[in-house]
Write an enzyme that holds these catalytic residues in place. Structure first.
Site, mmCIF file in Angstrom:
data_model
loop_
_atom_site.group_PDB
_atom_site.id
_atom_site.type_symbol
_atom_site.label_atom_id
_atom_site.label_comp_id
_atom_site.label_asym_id
_atom_site.label_seq_id
_atom_site.Cartn_x
_atom_site.Cartn_y
_atom_site.Cartn_z
ATOM 1 N N LYS A 105 0.598 -1.003 -0.059
ATOM 2 C CA LYS A 105 0.215 0.232 0.284
ATOM 3 C C LYS A 105 1.018 1.296 0.296
ATOM 4 C CE LYS A 105 -3.482 1.270 2.800
ATOM 5 N NZ LYS A 105 -4.932 2.056 4.136
ATOM 6 N N GLU A 127 9.962 -4.762 4.601
ATOM 7 C CA GLU A 127 10.476 -6.199 4.098
ATOM 8 C C GLU A 127 10.288 -6.459 2.714
ATOM 9 O OE1 GLU A 127 8.692 -5.039 6.367
ATOM 10 O OE2 GLU A 127 8.661 -6.208 8.574
ATOM 11 N N GLY A 155 -4.861 -2.392 5.044
ATOM 12 C CA GLY A 155 -3.961 -3.859 4.739
ATOM 13 C C GLY A 155 -5.235 -4.829 4.825
ATOM 14 N N ARG A 156 -5.548 -5.099 6.311
ATOM 15 C CA ARG A 156 -6.299 -6.751 6.571
ATOM 16 C C ARG A 156 -7.150 -7.243 6.160
ATOM 17 N NH1 ARG A 156 -5.106 -2.980 10.951
ATOM 18 N NH2 ARG A 156 -6.828 -2.180 11.602
ATOM 19 N N GLU A 206 -5.735 -7.868 15.506
ATOM 20 C CA GLU A 206 -4.866 -6.268 14.723
ATOM 21 C C GLU A 206 -5.958 -5.181 14.558
ATOM 22 O OE1 GLU A 206 -2.689 -6.393 11.090
ATOM 23 O OE2 GLU A 206 -2.378 -4.045 11.367
ATOM 24 N N HIS A 213 -5.938 -34.635 16.608
ATOM 25 C CA HIS A 213 -4.791 -35.430 17.335
ATOM 26 C C HIS A 213 -3.745 -34.662 17.944
ATOM 27 C CE1 HIS A 213 -5.966 -39.050 14.895
ATOM 28 N NE2 HIS A 213 -6.984 -37.722 14.399
ATOM 29 N N LYS A 230 7.535 -1.463 12.669
ATOM 30 C CA LYS A 230 7.967 -0.410 11.857
ATOM 31 C C LYS A 230 9.387 0.459 11.890
ATOM 32 C CE LYS A 230 3.964 -1.309 7.825
ATOM 33 N NZ LYS A 230 3.674 -0.836 7.024
HETATM 34 C C1 G6Q Z 1 -2.595 -4.466 7.731
HETATM 35 C C2 G6Q Z 1 -1.494 -3.619 8.392
HETATM 36 C C3 G6Q Z 1 -0.030 -4.219 8.060
HETATM 37 C C4 G6Q Z 1 0.632 -3.575 6.533
HETATM 38 C C5 G6Q Z 1 1.575 -4.275 6.488
HETATM 39 C C6 G6Q Z 1 2.578 -4.332 4.772
HETATM 40 O O1 G6Q Z 1 -3.536 -3.634 8.233
HETATM 41 O O2 G6Q Z 1 -1.275 -2.145 8.144
HETATM 42 O O3 G6Q Z 1 0.030 -5.968 8.000
HETATM 43 O O4 G6Q Z 1 -0.562 -4.076 5.258
HETATM 44 O O5 G6Q Z 1 2.329 -3.335 7.711
HETATM 45 O O6 G6Q Z 1 2.130 -2.349 4.723
HETATM 46 P P1 G6Q Z 1 2.522 -1.585 3.022
HETATM 47 O O7 G6Q Z 1 1.026 -2.922 2.329
HETATM 48 O O8 G6Q Z 1 1.778 -0.254 3.296
HETATM 49 O O9 G6Q Z 1 3.466 -2.555 2.415
#
Ligand code: G6Q
Length: 536
Positions: free
Chosen positions: A207, A213, A268-269, A354, A385, A505
């Protein structure tokens, strides 16, 4: 006066009601009410939701739905669907429901209808997915793309991974789809080790397009590609981006014509059905992706229109509140009896925890009650199990969500009957247990009796569907999204920000240079020692 939910009159009434029924056994609840197993069910949108094996009565439901009303849930739902900026801490609207709106819908945000933008991106995604699938998208050397690697993390990874696994049955098996998320180089190395660069395309999903990462993995991917193809021009044919940040995408060197857009009103989620689903659409094809969206939409409509007492996500969310805040349950298990849903619990962990793992309310007050429980789980029957022992006879109360399907995708008799029998039997055993008399009757020796008794009275829901189709997957995801919304409304927290993730972050950014150079350290003695140990 504090606006904490615990001060509300209905909450007080629930406390009194809880004292009355907390010791009542499901055995007696079922004995008192002959058709309880039918009464406490909702069948809608193709989901049969059985919540009869919960420690509730009609009065519990009345009070819980009253609590939802008192907390303004109805208005909050309308505000979300109307594009109001309900994510107040980030001053954003929360419009994932627009991602699956039908083409003729009109969802206004800041004075314009966002639905045409959504459908414009969907069409662009479909064009891309079709080109990959019909082998007309050629790589730098003229060979078609056979491998798609999604680079992303958190919300830009967990949804796509889950959906790819869930819908693998429908996927094009001539394509290899991989996911790289962790900054641990082993993730990248293992995902790429058997792929040929000239047949590989990277979808960089982020986003913000600044996440450490993802950007590290994307740069490593570019170097990996160029090491093999040796020409900067190759990047345009082997990289596409999914992002809200055109500038950052261009800065990375990706042709912005190959950028698939989404918007800051998609969290994001909550983004797996946006352009973040590009890998999913490429794997299963546009028609299946549109069917997935249709499933989401059906659940959205149910959530928006069904009365609270017949509303699946509302009842689910309120049950989570009931166990968390009254019974003191700290976790909830998600147990899909469908192997393709093996990543569903991991996906839901982010969605739930989250969103509602917060101790500050929207008013800035600190809560004096628990918010989100820990969500966890594994597919049945594997879990049976291992950890089910604790659910049956452990000291924690763990409400369970069983998710099952009438039909198998790969029909291998008698597998589906055995699988489903196990799911139904687990719910029955958890609820009713095994009494001392029943154990005695089995001729068990006296000293073993306490070990073989199952108290029961352990609650569970069953979500039963026909089979795992893209549409049904969409319904299940939206169902949990909305139940999270209901919980957030009751607890008074903002389910749409993630300050804890933001903290993560920036924290590492301070330490990275300290690992790489011998600079003076100003942390606590433990942190300093760890940095020195690494450097040495
Ligand atoms: C989701 C969070 C988090 C995010 C990641 C990746 O709700 O905000 O999991 O999706 O940190 O972020 P970017 O898409 O900006 O790389």
């Amino acid at each position: 006066m504090s606006a904490l939910v615990t001060n509300s009159p209905v909450w007080k009434a629930l406390e009194g009601h809880f004292r009355e029924i907390k010791d009542e056994h499901l055995r007696s609840l079922f004995a008192k009410e002959n058709d309880r197993g039918k009464h406490f069910t909702i069948e809608d949108t193709g989901i049969y939701f059985d919540f009869s094996k919960h420690r509730i009565t009609g009065k519990t439901l009345e009070l819980l739905t009253e609590l939802a009303r008192e907390r303004g849930l109805g208005d909050k739902i309308k505000a979300m669907f109307a594009g109001e900026k309900i994510n107040v801490t980030e001053n954003r609207a929360v419009l994932h429901i627009a991602l699956r709106a039908s083409k003729d819908a009109n969802i206004q945000y800041e004075g314009r209808n966002v639905v045409p933008d959504v459908h414009g991106v969907l069409e662009k995604m479909a064009g891309f997915a079709n080109k990959i699938r019909n082998k007309t998208w050629k790589g730098h050397t003229g060979k078609p793309i056979k491998n798609i690697v999604n680079i992303g993390i958190g919300g830009s990874d967990l949804g796509p991974v889950m959906a790819y696994e869930a819908l693998k049955y429908y996927s094009d098996r001539s394509l290899t789809i991989r996911f790289v998320s962790n900054v641990d180089g082993n993730d990248f190395s293992e995902a790429l080790q058997d792929l040929a660069a000239e047949e590989t395309l990277f979808i960089v999903s982020s986003k913000t397009f600044t996440t450490l990462e993802t950007m590290t993995n994307a740069r490593t991917a570019r170097a990996w590609l160029l090491a093999s193809l040796g020409d900067d021009k190759a990047v345009a044919k082997h990289f596409v981006a999914v992002s809200t940040h055109e500038k950052e995408v261009a800065r990375f060197g990706i042709d912005t014509r190959n950028m698939f857009e989404f918007w800051d009103w998609v969290g994001g989620r909550y983004s797996m059905d946006s352009a973040i689903g590009l890998s999913t659409m490429t794997a299963v094809g546009p028609d299946h992706f549109y069917a997935l969206l249709d499933g989401f939409r059906q659940m959205d409509e149910h959530f928006l229109h069904a009365p609270f007492s017949r509303n699946i996500p509302v009842i689910m969310g309120l049950l989570t509140v009931w166990y968390t805040n009254f019974f003191g349950a700290q976790t909830q298990a998600i147990l899909p009896y469908e192997n393709y849903l093996k990543r569903f619990p991991a996906y839901l962990q982010q969605l739930t925890m989250e969103s509602n793992g917060k101790y500050i309310t929207l008013n800035g007050e600190k809560v004096n009650y628990s918010t989100s429980p820990v969500f966890w789980g594994e597919p049945g029957t594997n879990g049976q199990h291992s950890f089910y022992q604790l659910i049956h006879q452990g000291t924690n109360l763990i409400p369970c969500d069983f998710i099952g399907f009438k039909k198998a995708l790969n029909d291998l008799p008698p597998h589906q009957d055995y699988l489903t029998a196990n799911m139904i039997a687990q719910g029955e055993a958890l609820a009713f247990g095994k009494t001392r008399e029943e154990v005695l009757h089995e001729g068990v020796s006296a000293e073993l009796i306490p070990h073989k008794v199952f108290e029961g009275n352990r609650p569970s829901s069953v979500f039963f569907l026909d089979k795992l189709t893209p549409q049904n997957l969409g319904k299940l995801i939206a169902m949990y999204e909305h139940s999270v919304f209901v919980q957030g409304a009751v607890w008074g927290v903002n389910p749409f920000d993630q300050m804890g993730v933001e903290l993560g972050k920036v924290l590492a950014q301070n330490i990275i240079p300290e690992l790489q150079q011998d600079v003076p350290l100003r942390h606590d003695s433990s942190t300093n020692a760890l940095i020195r140990y690494y450097r040495s």
